[in-house]
Design a protein around this motif. Structure first.
Motif, short mmCIF file in Angstrom:
data_model
loop_
_atom_site.label_atom_id
_atom_site.label_comp_id
_atom_site.label_asym_id
_atom_site.label_seq_id
_atom_site.Cartn_x
_atom_site.Cartn_y
_atom_site.Cartn_z
N TYR A 56 -3.00 17.18 -0.45
CA TYR A 56 -3.06 15.89 0.23
C TYR A 56 -4.07 14.91 -0.36
O TYR A 56 -3.87 13.69 -0.29
N ALA A 57 -5.16 15.41 -0.91
CA ALA A 57 -6.23 14.52 -1.39
C ALA A 57 -5.76 13.54 -2.47
O ALA A 57 -6.11 12.35 -2.40
N PRO A 58 -4.99 13.98 -3.46
CA PRO A 58 -4.63 13.02 -4.53
C PRO A 58 -3.90 11.78 -4.03
O PRO A 58 -4.29 10.66 -4.39
N ILE A 59 -2.89 11.92 -3.22
CA ILE A 59 -2.15 10.74 -2.77
C ILE A 59 -3.01 9.87 -1.87
O ILE A 59 -2.95 8.63 -1.95
N GLY A 60 -3.84 10.48 -1.05
CA GLY A 60 -4.75 9.69 -0.22
C GLY A 60 -5.70 8.87 -1.07
O GLY A 60 -5.91 7.67 -0.82
N LEU A 61 -6.27 9.49 -2.09
CA LEU A 61 -7.20 8.77 -2.96
C LEU A 61 -6.50 7.69 -3.78
O LEU A 61 -7.07 6.62 -4.02
N ILE A 62 -5.29 7.97 -4.21
CA ILE A 62 -4.53 6.94 -4.94
C ILE A 62 -4.29 5.72 -4.04
O ILE A 62 -4.47 4.58 -4.47
N LEU A 63 -3.90 5.97 -2.80
CA LEU A 63 -3.65 4.86 -1.87
C LEU A 63 -4.94 4.09 -1.57
O LEU A 63 -4.93 2.85 -1.50
N ILE A 64 -6.04 4.80 -1.39
CA ILE A 64 -7.32 4.14 -1.15
C ILE A 64 -7.71 3.30 -2.36
O ILE A 64 -8.11 2.14 -2.23
N ALA A 65 -7.58 3.86 -3.55
CA ALA A 65 -7.93 3.14 -4.77
C ALA A 65 -7.06 1.90 -4.97
O ALA A 65 -7.57 0.83 -5.33
N CYS A 66 -5.76 2.05 -4.75
CA CYS A 66 -4.86 0.89 -4.90
C CYS A 66 -5.25 -0.21 -3.94
O CYS A 66 -5.32 -1.39 -4.33
N ALA A 67 -5.49 0.15 -2.70
CA ALA A 67 -5.86 -0.86 -1.69
C ALA A 67 -7.17 -1.53 -2.06
O ALA A 67 -7.30 -2.76 -1.97
N GLU A 68 -8.14 -0.74 -2.48
CA GLU A 68 -9.44 -1.32 -2.83
C GLU A 68 -9.32 -2.22 -4.06
O GLU A 68 -9.85 -3.34 -4.08
N PHE A 69 -8.61 -1.77 -5.06
CA PHE A 69 -8.43 -2.55 -6.28
C PHE A 69 -7.70 -3.86 -6.00
O PHE A 69 -8.02 -4.90 -6.59
N ASN A 70 -6.75 -3.84 -5.10
CA ASN A 70 -5.95 -5.03 -4.78
C ASN A 70 -6.61 -5.95 -3.76
O ASN A 70 -6.04 -6.97 -3.39
N GLY A 71 -7.79 -5.59 -3.29
CA GLY A 71 -8.56 -6.49 -2.45
C GLY A 71 -8.33 -6.41 -0.96
O GLY A 71 -8.64 -7.36 -0.23
N VAL A 72 -7.80 -5.29 -0.47
CA VAL A 72 -7.67 -5.12 0.98
C VAL A 72 -9.08 -5.24 1.58
O VAL A 72 -10.05 -4.73 1.00
N PRO A 73 -9.21 -5.91 2.70
CA PRO A 73 -10.54 -6.07 3.31
C PRO A 73 -11.28 -4.72 3.46
O PRO A 73 -10.70 -3.73 3.91
N ARG A 74 -12.52 -4.74 3.06
CA ARG A 74 -13.31 -3.49 3.01
C ARG A 74 -13.45 -2.79 4.35
O ARG A 74 -13.43 -1.57 4.39
N LEU A 75 -13.62 -3.54 5.41
CA LEU A 75 -13.77 -2.91 6.72
C LEU A 75 -12.52 -2.11 7.08
O LEU A 75 -12.61 -0.95 7.50
N LEU A 76 -11.38 -2.73 6.91
CA LEU A 76 -10.11 -2.04 7.20
C LEU A 76 -9.96 -0.81 6.31
O LEU A 76 -9.64 0.28 6.79
N LEU A 77 -10.23 -0.97 5.03
CA LEU A 77 -10.10 0.15 4.10
C LEU A 77 -11.11 1.25 4.42
O LEU A 77 -10.77 2.44 4.37
N ALA A 78 -12.32 0.88 4.77
CA ALA A 78 -13.33 1.87 5.11
C ALA A 78 -12.91 2.70 6.32
O ALA A 78 -13.06 3.93 6.34
N ILE A 79 -12.35 2.05 7.33
CA ILE A 79 -11.88 2.76 8.52
C ILE A 79 -10.79 3.76 8.16
O ILE A 79 -10.81 4.92 8.58
#
Length: 132
Positions: A56-79
């Protein structure tokens, strides 16, 4: 663009993965089992807890990285990242000999809900960026 949230989540999960791997190694040495679980219930749980995180970790980290790289608001991403990591920590804790089955179930729930939320946020964020 630095990926601070991704780096922190990946580091925590790497530490957890290493701890789970060391538990498997220790049990394999203790039970003298080099492959499989040798019919040992504790070893079987340890192997599956390690493998489950590795699955499970790889896909979760890929999704987190994509969101962070694309500028999703940090608070939302952090949660969402905290929820994902918490789910991954809770799951193996519930698989221990004296662990709580509820912790295991809730860990999987939190993992799956956070994965779906991360996927949805990525899709919606990209659509929003394309439209505007």
């Amino acid at each position: 663009m630095p990926l601070y949230i991704t780096a922190l989540a990946a580091s925590i999960l790497a530490i957890l993965l290493t701890m789970l791997a060391l538990k498997v190694v220790k049990l394999r040495q203790k039970e003298k089992v080099s492959v499989g679980d040798g019919g040992n219930d504790e070893l079987q749980r340890a192997v599956r807890a390690h493998a489950n995180l590795a699955e499970y970790a790889p896909i979760g980290l890929i999704l987190i990285a994509c969101a962070e790289f694309n500028g999703v608001p940090r608070l939302l991403l952090a949660i969402l990242a905290i929820a994902f990591v918490a789910g991954r920590v809770m799951h193996p804790a519930g698989m221990q000999n004296n662990g709580s089955f509820a912790a295991r179930v809730n860990g999987m729930r939190l993992t799956l809900v956070s994965l779906l939320a991360l996927a949805a946020v990525n899709i919606l964020w990209l659509l929003w960026r394309v439209i505007t």
